[in-house]
Design an enzyme around this catalytic site. Sequence first.
Site, mmCIF file in Angstrom:
data_model
loop_
_atom_site.group_PDB
_atom_site.id
_atom_site.type_symbol
_atom_site.label_atom_id
_atom_site.label_comp_id
_atom_site.label_asym_id
_atom_site.label_seq_id
_atom_site.Cartn_x
_atom_site.Cartn_y
_atom_site.Cartn_z
ATOM 1 N N ARG A 1 -1.821 -3.854 17.258
ATOM 2 C CA ARG A 1 -1.268 -5.146 16.855
ATOM 3 C C ARG A 1 -1.607 -6.168 17.935
ATOM 4 O O ARG A 1 -1.473 -5.890 19.129
ATOM 5 C CB ARG A 1 0.240 -5.040 16.692
ATOM 6 C CG ARG A 1 0.919 -6.394 16.530
ATOM 7 C CD ARG A 1 2.403 -6.262 16.304
ATOM 8 N NE ARG A 1 3.129 -7.376 16.897
ATOM 9 C CZ ARG A 1 4.441 -7.548 16.833
ATOM 10 N NH1 ARG A 1 5.187 -6.679 16.166
ATOM 11 N NH2 ARG A 1 5.016 -8.573 17.413
ATOM 12 N N HIS B 1 1.712 1.619 15.437
ATOM 13 C CA HIS B 1 0.948 0.522 16.035
ATOM 14 C C HIS B 1 1.485 0.210 17.424
ATOM 15 O O HIS B 1 2.680 0.309 17.704
ATOM 16 C CB HIS B 1 0.897 -0.719 15.144
ATOM 17 C CG HIS B 1 2.217 -1.300 14.753
ATOM 18 N ND1 HIS B 1 2.977 -2.074 15.590
ATOM 19 C CD2 HIS B 1 2.906 -1.257 13.585
ATOM 20 C CE1 HIS B 1 4.071 -2.477 14.965
ATOM 21 N NE2 HIS B 1 4.064 -1.976 13.751
ATOM 22 N N ASP C 1 6.129 -0.597 19.430
ATOM 23 C CA ASP C 1 6.219 -1.710 20.390
ATOM 24 C C ASP C 1 4.997 -1.723 21.313
ATOM 25 O O ASP C 1 3.880 -1.635 20.857
ATOM 26 C CB ASP C 1 7.526 -1.633 21.178
ATOM 27 C CG ASP C 1 8.727 -2.055 20.345
ATOM 28 O OD1 ASP C 1 8.536 -2.636 19.261
ATOM 29 O OD2 ASP C 1 9.864 -1.793 20.763
ATOM 30 N N ASN D 1 1.796 -8.410 7.644
ATOM 31 C CA ASN D 1 3.254 -8.336 7.794
ATOM 32 C C ASN D 1 3.892 -9.444 6.961
ATOM 33 O O ASN D 1 3.823 -10.615 7.317
ATOM 34 C CB ASN D 1 3.615 -8.502 9.269
ATOM 35 C CG ASN D 1 5.122 -8.480 9.504
ATOM 36 O OD1 ASN D 1 5.898 -8.160 8.610
ATOM 37 N ND2 ASN D 1 5.520 -8.814 10.723
ATOM 38 N N CYS E 1 10.284 -10.572 18.812
ATOM 39 C CA CYS E 1 9.791 -10.580 17.438
ATOM 40 C C CYS E 1 8.512 -11.395 17.348
ATOM 41 O O CYS E 1 8.402 -12.482 17.907
ATOM 42 C CB CYS E 1 10.859 -11.156 16.509
ATOM 43 S SG CYS E 1 10.284 -11.428 14.818
ATOM 44 N N ASP F 1 15.683 -7.434 18.974
ATOM 45 C CA ASP F 1 14.357 -6.823 19.071
ATOM 46 C C ASP F 1 13.636 -7.376 20.300
ATOM 47 O O ASP F 1 12.697 -8.160 20.200
ATOM 48 C CB ASP F 1 13.570 -7.117 17.793
ATOM 49 C CG ASP F 1 12.194 -6.472 17.792
ATOM 50 O OD1 ASP F 1 12.003 -5.474 18.505
ATOM 51 O OD2 ASP F 1 11.310 -6.976 17.075
ATOM 52 N N TYR G 1 7.367 2.238 5.948
ATOM 53 C CA TYR G 1 7.209 1.625 7.263
ATOM 54 C C TYR G 1 8.537 1.711 8.013
ATOM 55 O O TYR G 1 9.608 1.511 7.417
ATOM 56 C CB TYR G 1 6.780 0.165 7.127
ATOM 57 C CG TYR G 1 6.615 -0.549 8.459
ATOM 58 C CD1 TYR G 1 5.536 -0.239 9.291
ATOM 59 C CD2 TYR G 1 7.522 -1.511 8.878
ATOM 60 C CE1 TYR G 1 5.377 -0.879 10.515
ATOM 61 C CE2 TYR G 1 7.372 -2.159 10.096
ATOM 62 C CZ TYR G 1 6.297 -1.836 10.907
ATOM 63 O OH TYR G 1 6.147 -2.453 12.120
ATOM 64 N N GLU H 1 1.275 -2.797 20.412
ATOM 65 C CA GLU H 1 1.003 -4.233 20.479
ATOM 66 C C GLU H 1 0.598 -4.689 21.872
ATOM 67 O O GLU H 1 0.714 -3.933 22.849
ATOM 68 C CB GLU H 1 2.221 -5.020 19.993
ATOM 69 C CG GLU H 1 3.446 -4.866 20.858
ATOM 70 C CD GLU H 1 4.690 -5.392 20.156
ATOM 71 O OE1 GLU H 1 5.310 -6.311 20.712
ATOM 72 O OE2 GLU H 1 5.033 -4.861 19.080
ATOM 73 N N GLU I 1 -0.743 -10.251 13.955
ATOM 74 C CA GLU I 1 0.594 -10.777 13.706
ATOM 75 C C GLU I 1 0.586 -12.281 13.517
ATOM 76 O O GLU I 1 -0.171 -13.013 14.166
ATOM 77 C CB GLU I 1 1.521 -10.399 14.871
ATOM 78 C CG GLU I 1 2.967 -10.835 14.720
ATOM 79 C CD GLU I 1 3.669 -10.200 13.516
ATOM 80 O OE1 GLU I 1 3.244 -10.476 12.370
ATOM 81 O OE2 GLU I 1 4.636 -9.451 13.722
#
Length: 308
Positions: free
Chosen positions: A161, A116, A91, A213, A126, A62, A48, A118, A191
């Site tokens: 995601r 992925h 992202d 995750n 995050c 992030d 990953y 999101e 998530e």
Amino acid sequence: MLYSQTTPADKRRILREHLASGETLRFPGAFNPLSARLIEQHGFDGVYVSGAVIAADLGLPDVGLTTLSEVAGRGQQIARMTELPAIIDADTGFGEPMNVARTIQTLEDAGLAGCHIEDQVNPKRCGHLDGKSVVDENTAVGRIRAAVDARRDADFLIMARTDVRAIEGMDAAVDRARALVDAGADAIFPEAMRDLAEFEAMAAAVDVPILANMTEFGKSELFTVDQLRDAGVRIVIWPVSLLRIAMGAAGRALDELTTAGNLTGKLDQMQHRADLYDLVDYEGYARFDSSVFDFTLSTRQNESTDRD
């Protein structure tokens, strides 16, 4: 020698076959190409590539500061150094639907097996922090449709995601996941699930694989692979774990240098030179060109007298 002998197309096909078999696949996060080889050496199913790790490696938080070029470049460096399939964090797709389409084709060209996308609002943050915002369902669905339409290799895995759970609750997260599957998502990354029952509910709600995750210090308890398998999860990632361990060890080594003035007391915690040379396949290069490997490697016992 040099790069992977398994083509990106074969890696994608193999990943699809493993997912179709019902296995629960283990994907530790690689923080550089060398760590990807270590993951492969230890028998895991895939690698990953975390957006948070790429940002941290650049000294950035992030929060959506990294670019498609930076992410694809690091993804390519990692993917080509391992025979395992690599999936990457893309992202929010780096822009509007047309940007998402370009992202998919760029990641395909970089040799990734999947990614992925999101449903957070930019600037993102995050997934295990408070204060997140998500886009409306039409925008989220549009991102996934653009990704699916842009894909040239049908085996490239497009995961959706959703961060809705932390904002609107579990029922809304399930509804969002179903809409993303209807838009063409091959897998769902829900998530910040709170417990195994939430993973079970999400797995029961959609007919595609679910990703869990297992990041440390977050909203989710650190469940075992067996627990997650029993809850219906088919991919498990540990995105930042190896980076955290490596940085923790580096900090302790610097403390040792400060107090002791050398690292003699840390030798047993280091990767031995012989193991490093094995990992980078020094002897494979020697078979190609003997001039690059024309020495005798020292043993562990006399390593302290050898020089780099």
